[in-house]
Design an enzyme around this catalytic site. Structure first.
Site, PDB file in Angstrom:
ATOM      1  N   ASN A 174       0.822  -1.214   0.000  1.00 46.49           N
ATOM      2  CA  ASN A 174       0.000   0.000   0.000  1.00 46.49           C
ATOM      3  C   ASN A 174       0.857   1.265   0.000  1.00 46.49           C
ATOM      4  O   ASN A 174       0.557   2.230  -0.699  1.00 46.49           O
ATOM      5  CB  ASN A 174      -0.940   0.022   1.205  1.00 46.49           C
ATOM      6  CG  ASN A 174      -2.061  -0.998   1.076  1.00 46.49           C
ATOM      7  OD1 ASN A 174      -2.433  -1.386  -0.027  1.00 46.49           O
ATOM      8  ND2 ASN A 174      -2.589  -1.446   2.194  1.00 46.49           N
ATOM      9  N   ASP A 248      -5.806  -6.302   6.351  1.00 48.42           N
ATOM     10  CA  ASP A 248      -6.637  -5.109   6.453  1.00 48.42           C
ATOM     11  C   ASP A 248      -7.542  -5.037   7.682  1.00 48.42           C
ATOM     12  O   ASP A 248      -7.684  -3.954   8.269  1.00 48.42           O
ATOM     13  CB  ASP A 248      -7.468  -4.948   5.167  1.00 48.42           C
ATOM     14  CG  ASP A 248      -6.585  -4.649   3.971  1.00 48.42           C
ATOM     15  OD1 ASP A 248      -6.966  -4.992   2.851  1.00 48.42           O
ATOM     16  OD2 ASP A 248      -5.493  -4.078   4.175  1.00 48.42           O
TER      17      ASP A 248
HETATM   18  O1  RIB Z   1       0.440  -5.385   1.820  1.00 51.37           O
HETATM   19  C1  RIB Z   1      -0.871  -5.760   2.163  1.00 51.37           C
HETATM   20  C2  RIB Z   1      -1.866  -4.802   1.608  1.00 51.37           C
HETATM   21  O2  RIB Z   1      -1.799  -4.794   0.196  1.00 51.37           O
HETATM   22  C3  RIB Z   1      -3.329  -5.174   1.939  1.00 51.37           C
HETATM   23  O3  RIB Z   1      -4.080  -3.990   2.067  1.00 51.37           O
HETATM   24  C4  RIB Z   1      -3.780  -5.940   0.730  1.00 51.37           C
HETATM   25  O4  RIB Z   1      -5.200  -5.826   0.514  1.00 51.37           O
HETATM   26  C5  RIB Z   1      -3.041  -5.227  -0.358  1.00 51.37           C
HETATM   27  O5  RIB Z   1      -3.804  -4.078  -0.713  1.00 51.37           O
HETATM   28 CA    CA Z   2      -6.083  -3.672   0.793  1.00 53.52          CA
END
Ligand code: RIB
Ligand code: CA
Length: 331
Positions: A174, A248
């Site tokens: 993210n 999440d």
């Molecule tokens: O690295 C994990 C994140 O990346 C989580 O939010 C998963 O859904 C992906 O978006």
């Molecule tokens: Ca995510």
């Protein structure tokens, strides 16, 4: 409605939240856990795991599945600076492979996600933002309306890491997907909760846990069990982990009482220039015995003052019970 939920509702203590996400199997669980405990004012979607059309479709699918009545607004299609690089290898081409959903019914807002965020945050103080995807929407909202920083109660982020990355040795997906946006949020001065890989990798579910979810016997739990089996297989085969990391929902769980996730105050900076470290969340944990045994327990933080509550531990059993409790509460 069971007593605990009734009590919380009657007490009017359901925290108002907006969930910004890129569904995504684990985002789906974050939506369901958030709606179990909080007053979800809206779901805003963003490009991340897959493109924003698919993350928006997937948010509609989860809202339909659980019978939620929550506005959904489509957000940014690309990061602030670099091109989008999605993760179908983990979540499948649809972003939510593993279950055949019926055609979606939940409507999509006419307003885009950034407009929805700005309008909603201007209309009401004390809202908590929960972000489980790249932070592009939140950064755009804060750039559009800087005064919002003083009106948002806090932001809980699944993102970054106090130790290792997943996309690169240093960067978590993210934060890596849109580092500039992550930097805007971490520099905003808004109270932050950060659930990084160092903890979310401990929040894994295995086939026995998936079977427990399926045994709940509801439409929602059976669908989530099928989705989690797909996700488990991909995590095992492509990431090499022995359990499917439920990243999440940690960003929701860290806001719940009694706590299931422990944290420390630390300064977090997002690396934007490093050849090997771009997208890294540089957490100053030199004062934290959990990472630095030589540190005096609770000793003064080093370097810049803390700007986040950084997750450092999780009660996995209690966390998984929260997930099961949430799934059992839906049809
Ligand atoms: O690295 C994990 C994140 O990346 C989580 O939010 C998963 O859904 C992906 O978006
Ligand atoms: Ca995510």
């Amino acid at each position: 409605m069971d007593a605990s939920r009734e009590t919380v509702r009657l007490a009017g203590r359901r925290r108002p939240v907006i969930l910004d996400c890129d569904p995504g199997h684990d985002d789906a669980l974050a939506i369901l856990l958030a709606a179990r405990h909080f007053d979800v004012l809206g779901i805003t979607t963003v490009a991340g795991n897959v493109d924003v059309d698919r993350t928006t479709l997937n948010a509609r699918r989860i809202v339909d599945l659980a019978g939620l009545d929550v506005p959904i607004a489509r957000g940014c299609a690309a990061p602030l600076v670099q091109p989008a690089v999605h993760a179908p290898e983990i979540h499948g081409e649809s972003g939510l492979d593993g279950y055949e959903f019926p055609p979606p019914r939940a409507p999509v807002e006419a307003r885009d996600a950034v407009t929805f965020l700005v309008d909603t945050l201007r209309a009401r103080d004390g809202i908590t933002l929960i972000a489980t995807g790249p932070l592009t929407n939140l950064a755009m909202a804060l750039r559009t309306a800087p005064e919002l920083a003083g009106r948002i109660r806090e932001i809980s982020v699944m993102g970054g890491s106090a130790t290792f990355g997943n996309v690169t040795p240093a960067a978590e997906f993210n934060a890596w997907f849109d580092p500039e946006a992550a930097a805007v949020v971490f520099q905003s001065g808004i109270p932050l909760w950060m659930c990084g890989l160092n903890v979310t990798r401990q929040a894994g579910i295995d086939p026995a846990g998936i079977a427990r979810i399926e045994a709940l016997g509801t439409r929602t739990s059976r669908a989530m069990a099928a989705l989690l089996r797909f996700y488990f297989d991909r995590q095992r085969d492509r990431v090499g982990v022995a359990s499917a990391s439920l990243h999440d929902p940690c960003a929701v769980a860290i806001l719940l009482q009694p706590p299931v996730i422990s944290w420390v105050p630390a300064h977090v900076a997002v690396e934007l220039r490093g050849e090997h470290t771009r997208g890294m969340t540089v957490c100053d944990v030199r004062h934290v015995p959990h990472f630095n045994p030589a540190a005096v327990d609770g000793g003064p933080p080093r370097g810049a003052p803390p700007n986040a509550h950084v997750a450092v531990g999780i009660d996995r059993g209690a966390f998984l019970r929260l997930i099961e409790d949430a799934l059992a509460s839906y049809p």
